[in-house]
Design an enzyme around this catalytic site. Structure first.
Site, PDB file in Angstrom:
ATOM      1  N   ASP A 161      44.720  64.223  44.888  1.00 34.32           N
ATOM      2  CA  ASP A 161      43.349  63.735  44.847  1.00 34.32           C
ATOM      3  C   ASP A 161      42.431  64.916  45.138  1.00 34.32           C
ATOM      4  O   ASP A 161      42.403  65.430  46.252  1.00 34.32           O
ATOM      5  CB  ASP A 161      43.180  62.643  45.901  1.00 34.32           C
ATOM      6  CG  ASP A 161      41.776  62.092  45.994  1.00 34.32           C
ATOM      7  OD1 ASP A 161      40.847  62.643  45.361  1.00 34.32           O
ATOM      8  OD2 ASP A 161      41.594  61.100  46.729  1.00 34.32           O
ATOM      9  N   ASP A 193      34.369  62.551  38.196  1.00 32.41           N
ATOM     10  CA  ASP A 193      32.956  62.608  38.559  1.00 32.41           C
ATOM     11  C   ASP A 193      32.599  61.506  39.556  1.00 32.41           C
ATOM     12  O   ASP A 193      31.993  61.760  40.607  1.00 32.41           O
ATOM     13  CB  ASP A 193      32.115  62.493  37.288  1.00 32.41           C
ATOM     14  CG  ASP A 193      30.645  62.827  37.489  1.00 32.41           C
ATOM     15  OD1 ASP A 193      30.289  63.474  38.493  1.00 32.41           O
ATOM     16  OD2 ASP A 193      29.844  62.442  36.617  1.00 32.41           O
TER      17      ASP A 193
END
Length: 180
Positions: A18, A42
């Site tokens: 992540d 995003d």
């Protein structure tokens, strides 16, 4: 006596993870031109960074980037609540919109590295820019990303880490690394 700055190639790592939790100086955001968040990487970066990032991006849009961030270019902000110090936003080419020139994708990686080096970052984490909803084949993205990383000569950046969200992207980057 003249001083010479040595520009070396950074080391490259490929990991599954992540990107919002990376302990690096800068994470690269696969942004849209509006810079105010979206889906995928995003959206995750904006959510993790919190309202401070959105406010910085709003200021950029109101001043330097009134028309949005052009494809292939990059800009730096703080990272808000994330462990990184900076977020470098870059807009990847959208294949679905006819943006098929590999030079645009290459520019995303190169411009992000240039900005990271100017900010004296020692470590940078990248996602697979344009390999999601922008429709680029992850194999092609991996080859371009690794080519830019391996040819980079930086004064400050010592580590480039490609942080891939799923096994498919991880495998593509590992295959591209094995071929190089």
């Amino acid at each position: 006596m003249n001083t010479v700055t040595v520009h070396e190639a950074p080391s490259v790592e490929i990991v599954r993870g992540d990107i919002t939790t990376e302990q690096v100086d800068a994470v690269v955001n696969a942004a849209n031109s509006g810079l105010l968040g979206g889906g995928g990487v995003d959206g995750a970066i904006h959510a993790a960074a919190g309202p401070q990032l959105r406010e910085e991006c709003r200021k950029l849009r109101a001043t330097r980037l009134t028309g949005g961030l052009p494809t292939g270019e990059a800009v730096i902000t703080g990272a808000g609540r994330m462990p990184a110090r900076y977020v470098i936003h870059t807009v990847g080419p959208n294949r679905h919109a006819g943006q098929t020139d590999p030079a645009l994708l290459s520019s995303c990686f190169a411009e992000s590295l240039r900005i990271a080096d100017e900010a004296e970052c020692r470590s940078v984490a990248f996602p697979a820019i344009s390999a999601g909803v922008y429709g680029w084949d992850v194999e092609e993205v991996a080859c371009i990303a690794l080519e830019v990383a391996r040819s980079a000569r930086c004064a400050h950046v010592r580590l480039i880490r490609f942080v891939l969200y799923d096994d498919r992207a991880l495998a593509a980057f590992e295959r591209a690394a094995d071929r190089a």
